[in-house]
Design an enzyme around this catalytic site. Structure first.
Site, PDB file in Angstrom:
ATOM      1  N   ARG A 198       0.848  -1.184   0.000  1.00  0.00           N
ATOM      2  CA  ARG A 198       0.000   0.000   0.000  1.00  0.00           C
ATOM      3  C   ARG A 198       0.887   1.239   0.000  1.00  0.00           C
ATOM      4  NH1 ARG A 198      -3.048  -3.332  -1.130  1.00  0.00           N
ATOM      5  NH2 ARG A 198      -5.195  -3.708  -0.444  1.00  0.00           N
ATOM      6  N   GLU A 245      -4.976   6.886  -5.640  1.00  0.00           N
ATOM      7  CA  GLU A 245      -5.207   6.000  -6.779  1.00  0.00           C
ATOM      8  C   GLU A 245      -6.574   6.275  -7.375  1.00  0.00           C
ATOM      9  OE1 GLU A 245      -4.552   1.936  -5.657  1.00  0.00           O
ATOM     10  OE2 GLU A 245      -2.510   2.307  -4.970  1.00  0.00           O
ATOM     11  N   ASP A 253       3.714  -0.309  -7.274  1.00  0.00           N
ATOM     12  CA  ASP A 253       2.402  -0.746  -7.762  1.00  0.00           C
ATOM     13  C   ASP A 253       1.279  -0.065  -7.005  1.00  0.00           C
ATOM     14  OD1 ASP A 253       0.724  -2.483  -9.400  1.00  0.00           O
ATOM     15  OD2 ASP A 253       0.325  -3.639  -7.581  1.00  0.00           O
ATOM     16  N   GLY A 303      -1.161  -5.833  -8.432  1.00  0.00           N
ATOM     17  CA  GLY A 303      -0.755  -6.946  -7.587  1.00  0.00           C
ATOM     18  C   GLY A 303      -1.784  -8.056  -7.461  1.00  0.00           C
ATOM     19  N   HIS A 326      -1.524  -0.676  -9.716  1.00  0.00           N
ATOM     20  CA  HIS A 326      -2.075  -1.561  -8.681  1.00  0.00           C
ATOM     21  C   HIS A 326      -2.538  -2.880  -9.297  1.00  0.00           C
ATOM     22  CE1 HIS A 326      -3.836  -1.371  -4.365  1.00  0.00           C
ATOM     23  NE2 HIS A 326      -3.436  -2.600  -4.663  1.00  0.00           N
TER      24      HIS A 326
END
Length: 317
Positions: free
Chosen positions: A235, A264, A259, A285, A283
Site C-alpha cells: 500500500r 489511486e 504498484d 498486484g 495496482h
C-alpha cells in the site's frame, strides 16, 4: 422484491464474463469507471440495495454509507477491507461480507518488477519496437544480491521463496517477526535499520494499518545504498511518498518499483510519472484472471445466500 445490484470499478469490463450474475430478482449494473469523488459515488449509487466493491477502489466510510439509505448488502473482494466502516455498517444493519482469493499474484508481480528494474526488459522492448538498432543498457543479476523483506507473512515469505530460488540472500524485518519464523522461511532476522542498509532490493509486504502507515520514513530511505531499489506492492501510504520522490529525484537510491500509491488512480501530473528511475504499475498486484474469477463467483454466492437467509462469508477486521 427486485434488488438493484451495483458492481463497482470493473476497469477491465470482465465481471459479467467471469461469473454468472443471472440471479432471480436481482438487477445488475456494472460501473467500469471510478467515481471522481464521494459526491459522485453517492449520486450514482442511491437506490441500490446491493453493492459489490473491488478492494479499496471506492471507500465506504460512514460519510458515504449514511447517504445510501437503501443499501442492505455490501460485498468486498478479499477477506478484509480497511476502507469500510464496519462498525457503522453494523449499526445500520448493513450486511458486510467478503470473498477468498486465488494464488499469490502479488508475489509474482513483485519479482517481475525486480526483474524489470534489474534487466530493463520493458525499456529495451520499447526501444526495439521504435527501430533503435540494439542494446543500450547494462543490467544486473538478481543472483547474489540481498533481498530485504519488510514483512515476512504469506506474501513476503513467497517473494522470499522465489528470490531464494534465483540465488538471492534473504533478510527480513517486521514488528512481530521472530528469528525462528524468519529462519523457517530461509531468511535472517535483522533490525529495521540493517534491513534498509543491507538490502539491494527491498520489497514491502505489510498490511496498511495505523502501525504501518508512514512506517518507511525519510531516515529509512537515507540508509539505503545508492545502488539499491525499493519495491512496494503493498500500500502506498506505508512509505513517505514525498520523501521517496525526493530521494529518487536526487538519485540517492538506484530506483523504485511501485504498484501502489497514496492517491489511486495516480494523478496524471504526479511527479513519480516524470522520473526515469521508476517502474510504475497501476495496482496490478491482486489483478489476475484467476483471482477475479474467485472474487466475482463468490460475490454471486454471497448474494444468493443473503437472499435465502443463509450465512455469508464473513469479513475480517
Amino acid at each position: 422484491m427486485t434488488h438493484r445490484c451495483a458492481i463497482l470499478d470493473d476497469y477491465q469490463n470482465v465481471a459479467i464474463k467471469l461469473a454468472d450474475w443471472s440471479i432471480p430478482d436481482v438487477e445488475v449494473k456494472v460501473f467500469s469507471e471510478w467515481f471522481a469523488d464521494q459526491k459522485a459515488a453517492v449520486a450514482a449509487l442511491k437506490g441500490y440495495s446491493i453493492i459489490c466493491m473491488m478492494r479499496e477502489r471506492t471507500p465506504f466510510l460512514k460519510a458515504t454509507l449514511e447517504q445510501l439509505p437503501d443499501l442492505k448488502l455490501l460485498i468486498t473482494s478479499g477477506a478484509r477491507n480497511a476502507s469500510i466502516d464496519l462498525d457503522y455498517a453494523a449499526e445500520r444493519g448493513i450486511t458486510v461480507c467478503g470473498t477468498s482469493a486465488a494464488g499469490q499474484p502479488t508475489a509474482e508481480l513483485a519479482i517481475g518488477i525486480m526483474l524489470e528494474l534489474a534487466r530493463k526488459i520493458g525499456y529495451e522492448n520499447n526501444r526495439m519496437k521504435t527501430g533503435v538498432p540494439w542494446q543500450s543498457t547494462l543490467g544486473i543479476e538478481l543472483g547474489g544480491k540481498t533481498l530485504g523483506l519488510l514483512g515476512f507473512g504469506k506474501l513476503g515469505s513467497k517473494v522470499g521463496e522465489i528470490g531464494k530460488a534465483l540465488g538471492m540472500k534473504l533478510i527480513a524485518w517486521s514488528q512481530n517477526l521472530t528469528a525462528e519464523t524468519a529462519k523457517a522461511g530461509g531468511a535472517t532476522l535483522v533490525s529495521k535499520e540493517e534491513l534498509f542498509r543491507q538490502s539491494d532490493f527491498l520489497s514491502i509486504h505489510l498490511q496498511l494499518s495505523a502501525r504501518s502507515r508512514g512506517l518507511v520514513t525519510v531516515n529509512d530511505l537515507g540508509l539505503m545504498k545508492p545502488t539499491a531499489f525499493l519495491i512496494n506492492t503493498s500500500r502506498g501510504p506505508i512509505v513517505d511518498e514525498p520523501a521517496l520522490v525526493s530521494v529518487l529525484g536526487q538519485r540517492r537510491i538506484a530506483g523504485a518499483g511501485l504498484d501502489t500509491f497514496d492517491i489511486e488512480p495516480l494523478p496524471a501530473n504526479h511527479p513519480l510519472r516524470g522520473l526515469d528511475n521508476t517502474v510504475l504499475t497501476p495496482h496490478l498486484g491482486y489483478v489476475s484472471q484467476e483471482g477475479y474469477k474467485v472474487y466475482y463467483t463468490q460475490m454471486v454466492e454471497n448474494i444468493k445466500a443473503w437472499l435465502a437467509g443463509d450465512p455469508v462469508r464473513e469479513i475480517k477486521k
